[in-house]
Design a protein around this motif. Structure first.
Motif, PDB file in Angstrom:
ATOM      1  N   SER A 183       0.825  -1.222   0.000  1.00 41.52           N
ATOM      2  CA  SER A 183       0.000   0.000   0.000  1.00 41.52           C
ATOM      3  C   SER A 183       0.852   1.262   0.000  1.00 41.52           C
ATOM      4  N   SER A 184       2.134   1.120  -0.311  1.00 39.05           N
ATOM      5  CA  SER A 184       2.972   2.315  -0.481  1.00 39.05           C
ATOM      6  C   SER A 184       2.854   2.851  -1.910  1.00 39.05           C
ATOM      7  N   ASN A 185       1.983   2.263  -2.721  1.00 35.52           N
ATOM      8  CA  ASN A 185       1.854   2.707  -4.110  1.00 35.52           C
ATOM      9  C   ASN A 185       0.573   2.114  -4.715  1.00 35.52           C
ATOM     10  N   GLY A 186       0.225   2.603  -5.907  1.00 41.33           N
ATOM     11  CA  GLY A 186      -0.748   1.971  -6.799  1.00 41.33           C
ATOM     12  C   GLY A 186      -2.058   1.471  -6.204  1.00 41.33           C
ATOM     13  N   ILE A 187      -2.390   0.249  -6.566  1.00 43.75           N
ATOM     14  CA  ILE A 187      -3.680  -0.347  -6.203  1.00 43.75           C
ATOM     15  C   ILE A 187      -3.818  -0.471  -4.678  1.00 43.75           C
ATOM     16  N   GLY A 188      -2.738  -0.847  -4.015  1.00 51.00           N
ATOM     17  CA  GLY A 188      -2.781  -1.002  -2.559  1.00 51.00           C
ATOM     18  C   GLY A 188      -3.057   0.315  -1.861  1.00 51.00           C
TER      19      GLY A 188
ATOM     20  N   GLY B  12       5.009  -1.235   2.908  1.00 46.32           N
ATOM     21  CA  GLY B  12       5.825  -1.398   1.711  1.00 46.32           C
ATOM     22  C   GLY B  12       7.270  -1.256   2.168  1.00 46.32           C
ATOM     23  N   ARG B  13       8.214  -1.451   1.259  1.00 48.31           N
ATOM     24  CA  ARG B  13       9.627  -1.319   1.670  1.00 48.31           C
ATOM     25  C   ARG B  13      10.101   0.122   1.597  1.00 48.31           C
ATOM     26  N   ASN B  14       9.495   0.904   0.704  1.00 53.43           N
ATOM     27  CA  ASN B  14       9.993   2.257   0.441  1.00 53.43           C
ATOM     28  C   ASN B  14       9.334   3.262   1.400  1.00 53.43           C
ATOM     29  N   ALA B  15      10.151   3.773   2.356  1.00 52.97           N
ATOM     30  CA  ALA B  15       9.614   4.633   3.423  1.00 52.97           C
ATOM     31  C   ALA B  15       9.017   5.925   2.866  1.00 52.97           C
TER      32      ALA B  15
ATOM     33  N   ASN C 228      -3.880  -9.215   0.264  1.00 50.71           N
ATOM     34  CA  ASN C 228      -2.542  -9.604  -0.216  1.00 50.71           C
ATOM     35  C   ASN C 228      -2.352  -9.000  -1.600  1.00 50.71           C
ATOM     36  N   ASN C 229      -1.826  -7.786  -1.603  1.00 49.01           N
ATOM     37  CA  ASN C 229      -1.741  -7.030  -2.865  1.00 49.01           C
ATOM     38  C   ASN C 229      -0.305  -6.843  -3.348  1.00 49.01           C
ATOM     39  N   ALA C 230       0.677  -6.887  -2.437  1.00 49.23           N
ATOM     40  CA  ALA C 230       2.072  -6.644  -2.854  1.00 49.23           C
ATOM     41  C   ALA C 230       2.440  -7.616  -3.964  1.00 49.23           C
TER      42      ALA C 230
ATOM     43  N   TYR D   4       7.438 -16.148 -15.639  1.00 53.05           N
ATOM     44  CA  TYR D   4       7.488 -16.472 -14.201  1.00 53.05           C
ATOM     45  C   TYR D   4       6.413 -15.712 -13.436  1.00 53.05           C
ATOM     46  N   TYR D   5       6.262 -14.425 -13.781  1.00 47.82           N
ATOM     47  CA  TYR D   5       5.237 -13.605 -13.113  1.00 47.82           C
ATOM     48  C   TYR D   5       3.850 -14.214 -13.339  1.00 47.82           C
ATOM     49  N   SER D   6       3.554 -14.565 -14.594  1.00 42.41           N
ATOM     50  CA  SER D   6       2.214 -15.086 -14.882  1.00 42.41           C
ATOM     51  C   SER D   6       2.014 -16.454 -14.240  1.00 42.41           C
TER      52      SER D   6
ATOM     53  N   ALA E 139      -2.701   1.801 -14.517  1.00 37.79           N
ATOM     54  CA  ALA E 139      -1.561   2.735 -14.444  1.00 37.79           C
ATOM     55  C   ALA E 139      -1.153   2.941 -12.986  1.00 37.79           C
ATOM     56  N   THR E 140      -0.014   2.365 -12.622  1.00 40.54           N
ATOM     57  CA  THR E 140       0.490   2.404 -11.233  1.00 40.54           C
ATOM     58  C   THR E 140       2.017   2.504 -11.287  1.00 40.54           C
ATOM     59  N   GLY E 141       2.650   2.203 -10.167  1.00 38.87           N
ATOM     60  CA  GLY E 141       4.105   2.138 -10.143  1.00 38.87           C
ATOM     61  C   GLY E 141       4.649   0.826 -10.691  1.00 38.87           C
TER      62      GLY E 141
HETATM   63  P1  NDP Z   1       2.847  -0.818  -7.726  1.00 40.90           P
HETATM   64  O1  NDP Z   1       4.263  -1.063  -8.130  1.00 40.90           O
HETATM   65  O2  NDP Z   1       2.282   0.549  -7.861  1.00 40.90           O
HETATM   66  O3  NDP Z   1       2.631  -1.320  -6.236  1.00 40.90           O
HETATM   67  C1  NDP Z   1       3.198  -2.531  -5.774  1.00 40.90           C
HETATM   68  C2  NDP Z   1       3.267  -2.495  -4.272  1.00 40.90           C
HETATM   69  O4  NDP Z   1       3.880  -3.719  -3.822  1.00 40.90           O
HETATM   70  C3  NDP Z   1       4.118  -1.343  -3.762  1.00 40.90           C
HETATM   71  O5  NDP Z   1       3.495  -0.763  -2.640  1.00 40.90           O
HETATM   72  C4  NDP Z   1       5.419  -2.031  -3.362  1.00 40.90           C
HETATM   73  O6  NDP Z   1       6.021  -1.362  -2.277  1.00 40.90           O
HETATM   74  C5  NDP Z   1       4.899  -3.388  -2.896  1.00 40.90           C
HETATM   75  N1  NDP Z   1       5.969  -4.391  -2.866  1.00 40.90           N
HETATM   76  C6  NDP Z   1       6.673  -4.896  -3.908  1.00 40.90           C
HETATM   77  N2  NDP Z   1       7.601  -5.761  -3.465  1.00 40.90           N
HETATM   78  C7  NDP Z   1       7.476  -5.791  -2.106  1.00 40.90           C
HETATM   79  C8  NDP Z   1       8.153  -6.475  -1.070  1.00 40.90           C
HETATM   80  N3  NDP Z   1       9.161  -7.344  -1.304  1.00 40.90           N
HETATM   81  N4  NDP Z   1       7.772  -6.261   0.212  1.00 40.90           N
HETATM   82  C9  NDP Z   1       6.775  -5.392   0.478  1.00 40.90           C
HETATM   83  N5  NDP Z   1       6.086  -4.726  -0.450  1.00 40.90           N
HETATM   84  C10 NDP Z   1       6.437  -4.915  -1.722  1.00 40.90           C
HETATM   85  O7  NDP Z   1       1.995  -1.863  -8.581  1.00 40.90           O
HETATM   86  P2  NDP Z   1       0.420  -2.186  -8.593  1.00 40.90           P
HETATM   87  O8  NDP Z   1      -0.318  -1.333  -7.657  1.00 40.90           O
HETATM   88  O9  NDP Z   1       0.028  -2.210  -9.998  1.00 40.90           O
HETATM   89  O10 NDP Z   1       0.460  -3.689  -8.076  1.00 40.90           O
HETATM   90  C11 NDP Z   1      -0.437  -4.194  -7.096  1.00 40.90           C
HETATM   91  C12 NDP Z   1      -0.791  -5.616  -7.438  1.00 40.90           C
HETATM   92  O11 NDP Z   1      -1.537  -5.640  -8.651  1.00 40.90           O
HETATM   93  C13 NDP Z   1       0.426  -6.522  -7.664  1.00 40.90           C
HETATM   94  O12 NDP Z   1       0.194  -7.765  -7.048  1.00 40.90           O
HETATM   95  C14 NDP Z   1       0.476  -6.671  -9.172  1.00 40.90           C
HETATM   96  O13 NDP Z   1       1.081  -7.875  -9.551  1.00 40.90           O
HETATM   97  C15 NDP Z   1      -1.003  -6.631  -9.509  1.00 40.90           C
HETATM   98  N6  NDP Z   1      -1.305  -6.293 -10.904  1.00 40.90           N
HETATM   99  C16 NDP Z   1      -1.032  -5.039 -11.415  1.00 40.90           C
HETATM  100  C17 NDP Z   1      -1.324  -4.753 -12.736  1.00 40.90           C
HETATM  101  C18 NDP Z   1      -1.063  -3.417 -13.354  1.00 40.90           C
HETATM  102  O14 NDP Z   1      -1.260  -3.267 -14.584  1.00 40.90           O
HETATM  103  N7  NDP Z   1      -0.661  -2.420 -12.606  1.00 40.90           N
HETATM  104  C19 NDP Z   1      -1.929  -5.772 -13.622  1.00 40.90           C
HETATM  105  C20 NDP Z   1      -2.199  -7.027 -12.983  1.00 40.90           C
HETATM  106  C21 NDP Z   1      -1.888  -7.265 -11.678  1.00 40.90           C
HETATM  107  P3  NDP Z   1       7.593  -0.990  -2.117  1.00 40.90           P
HETATM  108  O15 NDP Z   1       8.127  -0.717  -3.485  1.00 40.90           O
HETATM  109  O16 NDP Z   1       7.538   0.185  -1.205  1.00 40.90           O
HETATM  110  O17 NDP Z   1       8.176  -2.199  -1.461  1.00 40.90           O
END
Ligand code: NDP
Length: 280
Positions: free
Chosen positions: A15-20, A38-41, A93-95, A162-164, A197-199
Motif C-alpha cells: 500500500s505504499s503505491n498503486g492499487i494497494g 511497503g519497503r519504500n519509506a 494480499n496485494n504486494a 514467471y510472473y504469470s 496505471a500504477t508504479g
Molecule cells: P505498484 O508497483 O504501484 O505497487 C506494488 C506495491 O507492492 C508497492 O506498494 C510495493 O512497495 C509493494 N511491494 C513490492 N515488493 C514488495 C516487497 N518485497 N515487500 C513489500 N512490499 C512490496 O503496482 P500495482 O499497484 O500495480 O500492483 C499491485 C498488485 O496488482 C500486484 O500484485 C500486481 O502484480 C497486480 N497487478 C497489477 C497490474 C497493473 O497493470 N498495474 C496488472 C495485474 C496485476 P515498495 O516498493 O515500497 O516495497
C-alpha cells in the motif's frame, strides 16, 4: 453514521503505491483502521499523507516499513496491527511485481534466480501471510482478498513467464485456501486486474515515468487490447477489492475471481484478424 468498514481492521500489503494505496484509502475512508506497508519509506509516507488528506484520523493508520517476503516483515505487520488495533478483520494480499533480471529481461530465458524471487513475492509471501494470519481472522470471521493478474491465464504470457505462472499458482492456492478456511468463517477471494496505471512499470520495473505514461496511453487507446478504451486506474480495482472485503455485500462469494480489465480478456487476436480481413 456507520460506514461499510466501521470497527474493522485491515492490513493492505503493497500500500505504499498503486492499487494497494487506493485500496487503503477506500477502506479507511469508509471507517476501517488500516495497516499500510511497503519497503519504500518515502512512498509509504505519501500513502499516509494521502489517507490524512481524505480525513482518516491518524490513530486509524498503522504505517509499517517492511519486506513482505521476509518472516520478520510478515510478523511485524501482524504483530504491530494487533498491538495497535487489537484485532484483524481483513487481509488484502496485494504486494506484487514483475521482477526484471539484472539484464532487464523477463522472458523464458531469464535465470532461475529471477523465477524464484518472482514466486517468493507473488506467491510464497501470500502463503506465509495466510498461514500466520489464519488464527486471527478465525477470531473475527475475516476476509482475505488476493490480488492476482489477468496474466494468470488461460492465455499464454510468454513475455512474463514467471510472473504469470506465480499469479496462476496464487489463483489455485486461493481457491484451495477458500475451501480450507471457510469452516473457520474466513472467506478468500481473488481480484484479477488488467492494465492499471500504477508504479508497476516505473517504481517496480524501472521504466521512466514518461515512457510509462506513453505506454499506458497507447495501450489504453488500442481498443483491440482494452475494449473500454482506457487503462484502469487504481481506484477501479480498489472498489472491487472493497466489495469482496465487505461481507455484507459479498457474503456468498467464496473462492471466486473477479476480473477488472476493461474487457481485455474477452478480445482475441483472431477476431481482430477477421475484422481486418472483412474490412479489406
Ligand atoms: P505498484 O508497483 O504501484 O505497487 C506494488 C506495491 O507492492 C508497492 O506498494 C510495493 O512497495 C509493494 N511491494 C513490492 N515488493 C514488495 C516487497 N518485497 N515487500 C513489500 N512490499 C512490496 O503496482 P500495482 O499497484 O500495480 O500492483 C499491485 C498488485 O496488482 C500486484 O500484485 C500486481 O502484480 C497486480 N497487478 C497489477 C497490474 C497493473 O497493470 N498495474 C496488472 C495485474 C496485476 P515498495 O516498493 O515500497 O516495497
Amino acid at each position: 453514521m456507520a460506514q461499510r468498514f466501521t470497527d474493522e481492521v485491515a492490513i493492505v500489503t503493497g500500500s505504499s503505491n498503486g492499487i494497494g494505496r487506493a485500496t487503503a484509502i477506500l477502506l479507511a475512508s469508509e471507517g476501517a483502521k488500516v495497516t499500510i506497508t511497503g519497503r519504500n519509506a518515502e512512498r509509504l509516507e505519501e500513502s499516509r499523507q494521502a489517507l490524512l488528506k481524505v480525513g482518516v484520523p491518524s490513530g486509524h493508520i498503522n504505517s509499517v516499513v517492511a519486506d513482505v517476503t521476509t518472516g520478520a516483515g510478515q510478523d511485524v505487520l501482524i504483530d504491530s496491527t494487533l498491538k495497535k488495533f487489537g484485532k484483524i478483520n481483513i487481509l488484502i494480499n496485494n504486494a506484487g511485481a514483475l521482477i526484471v533480471d539484472p539484464e532487464g529481461k523477463t522472458n523464458t530465458s531469464t535465470g532461475v534466480e529471477t523465477c524464484l524471487k518472482t514466486f517468493q513475492l507473488n506467491f510464497q509471501s501470500v502463503v506465509e501471510m495466510t498461514q500466520k494470519i489464519r488464527p486471527h481472522l478465525a477470531n473475527t470471521h475475516g476476509e482475505i482478498v488476493n490480488v492476482s493478474s489477468v496474466g494468470a491465464g488461460p492465455a499464454a504470457e510468454n513475455r512474463f513467464p514467471y510472473y504469470s505462472a506465480a499469479k496462476a499458482a496464487l489463483d489455485q492456492y486461493s481457491r484451495n485456501t477458500a475451501i480450507d478456511l471457510i469452516p473457520d468463517g474466513i472467506r478468500v477471494n481473488i481480484v484479477q486486474p488488467g492494465f492499471v496505471a500504477t508504479g508497476f512499470t516505473t517504481a517496480a520495473s524501472g521504466m521512466s515515468p514518461d515512457a510509462s505514461a506513453k505506454m499506458y496511453e497507447g495501450i489504453g487507446a488500442n481498443t483491440s487490447c482494452i475494449p473500454a478504451g482506457y487503462c484502469g486506474r487504481p481506484e477501479h480495482l480498489a472498489s472491487v477489492i472493497a466489495f469482496l472485503a465487505d461481507r455484507k455485500a459479498s457474503e456468498y462469494i467464496v473462492g471466486q475471481t473477479i476480473i477488472a480489465d476493461g474487457g481485455t480478456t474477452l478480445v482475441r487476436g483472431r477476431n481482430v484478424a477477421l475484422a481486418t480481413r472483412r474490412a479489406e
